[in-house]
Enzyme design. Structure first.
Site, mmCIF file in Angstrom:
data_model
loop_
_atom_site.group_PDB
_atom_site.id
_atom_site.type_symbol
_atom_site.label_atom_id
_atom_site.label_comp_id
_atom_site.label_asym_id
_atom_site.label_seq_id
_atom_site.Cartn_x
_atom_site.Cartn_y
_atom_site.Cartn_z
ATOM 1 N N ASP A 9 -3.388 112.029 -22.599
ATOM 2 C CA ASP A 9 -3.535 111.279 -23.846
ATOM 3 C C ASP A 9 -2.222 111.351 -24.622
ATOM 4 O OD1 ASP A 9 -4.528 109.945 -26.012
ATOM 5 O OD2 ASP A 9 -5.785 111.602 -26.732
ATOM 6 N N GLU A 108 -4.371 106.372 -22.881
ATOM 7 C CA GLU A 108 -4.973 107.527 -22.221
ATOM 8 C C GLU A 108 -5.565 107.151 -20.876
ATOM 9 O OE1 GLU A 108 -8.682 109.070 -24.011
ATOM 10 O OE2 GLU A 108 -8.555 107.376 -25.375
HETATM 11 MG MG LIG Z 1 -3.648 109.139 -27.956
#
Ligand SMILES: [Mg+2]
Length: 396
Positions: A9, A108
């Site tokens: 992420d 992500e």
């Molecule tokens: Mg992020």
């Protein structure tokens, strides 16, 4: 040994890109989002830098509120085309480490690296390599969670942001989740959390210790799902073709088939449905993928990226055929085929600054077809849409 799943992420993605590209923004509270119009703006914050978060600014907040909290902030309009280009590059870096990359939002992705361990080392080693590969290539930081399943990996990636790396060893999932608040569970928002608080449940571990049968009685299937997550159990696979913003259809044949005509006709039918759904969502696909499963469940996914995004069967079908052709082997029975469009771009017909206007005859014809299908309905469409619900998209 079980699976090794990574959740990667990017940190404050849009704001981090702006700070990277404009040196004067570094170290400053940068708020990417709507025009604040001196506090009268009506849009929201897309992403803000960590410096802005210290003022209480966060994503999805009304921009007028951000303005009140942080009037000295630097307010920047989003440059989605730029972020999409960076995203694409990052996703292609991730694909160096595994074929099983499922993009879940612009910034992500999940990776199943179980099959890459021999080549690249443990989950932790792969995570470190990915972080340094992304930083080396893009000067951007990512946070990574490493675990035996998607849910635990996702929770882990969020715990030590920014530039985090959290590893949950096999067998430690339940222990890892136990002290965390209920809102960390997938599908538990503020409302549901309040409901559990009334039951005396504030932490995931307390839910894990609750009687499963009682939860199912009071909450039904959803209760069972939450209970399983609270135990750190999540069997979902990392599915590249079902990721972020993809629109697809697939079909399982009633009887396995090796008939090239049946394969051809089915692929065409599926392509037409996908193209129609792309148009009804007013998007075009830049990436086309074909999924192909043989009778013994051996599954292939083949994809390609187009120069100009497409939303018509006339353009997508030849690409799909080219992807499928090498997979069709004489006499080999096929169980399922599917087609997916992903890497979607908004269709602003007539004003596509990136690609130039592309109003052509096939689009006009397609629009007419949509009209007919719209009026008569399409009872034949039974396969699930693959645009993930907002709850799956998570935070920046
Ligand atoms: Mg992020």
């Amino acid at each position: 040994m079980g699976r090794t799943i990574l959740h990667v992420d990017m940190d404050a993605f849009y704001a981090a890109i702006e700070q990277r590209d404009r040196i004067q923004l570094r170290g400053k509270p940068v708020i990417v989002g709507a025009d604040p119009k001196n506090g009268r703006g009506r849009g929201i914050v897309s992403t803000c830098s960590y410096e802005a978060r210290r003022f209480g600014v966060h994503s999805a907040q009304p921009i007028s509120k951000a303005w009140r909290l942080c009037p000295q902030g630097i307010y920047v309009r989003p440059d989605m085309a730029k972020y999409a280009r960076v995203s694409e590059r990052i996703m292609s870096l991730l694909m160096e480490f595994s074929d099983l990359v499922e993009q879940v939002s612009i910034d992500e992705a999940f990776l199943d690296v179980t099959g890459s361990r021999e080549l690249y080392g443990s989950g932790e080693e792969i995570a470190r390599k990915i972080k340094s590969r992304i930083y080396g290539d893009q000067r951007l930081t990512a946070s990574v969670g490493v675990a035996g399943n998607k849910f635990v990996a996702k929770v882990a990636s969020d715990l030590e942001k920014p530039d985090g790396l959290v590893i949950v060893p096999p067998g430690k999932e339940k222990e890892f989740l136990s002290p965390l608040p209920m809102t960390r569970l997938w599908g538990v928002g503020a409302k549901t959390a309040t409901y559990f608080t009334k039951m005396g449940i504030e932490r995931i571990g307390q839910l894990a210790d609750t009687d499963r049968a009682k939860l199912i009685r009071t909450l039904g299937k959803g209760g069972e799902d939450l209970w399983r997550l609270s135990q750190g159990i999540d069997d979902r696979t990392v599915s590249p073709e079902e990721g972020y913003k993809s629109i697809g259809h697939e079909t399982t044949f009633e009887k396995d088939t090796a008939d090239p005509d049946v394969l051809h006709d089915t692929l065409l039918e599926l392509t037409e449905k996908v193209a129609q759904r792309l148009r009804s969502h007013q998007v075009r696909a830049r990436t086309i993928a074909v999924k192909f499963r043989e009778a013994d469940f051996t599954t292939y996914t083949r994809r390609t990226t187009l120069q100009v995004p497409a939303d018509t069967a006339e353009r997508i079908f030849p690409v799909a055929q080219r992807l499928m052709r090498p997979l069709v082997r004489k006499g080999k029975l096929v169980r399922l085929i599917g087609i997916y469009g992903s890497n979607l771009v908004e269709d602003q017909t007539g004003q596509l600054p990136l690609f130039g206007p592309e109003r052509s005859k096939d689009r006009d014809l397609a629009a007419a077809m949509d009209d007919i299908t719209g009026r008569f309905g399409d009872s034949a469409i039974t396969r699930a849409s693959l645009v993930p619900p907002a709850s799956k998209r998570g935070k920046t």
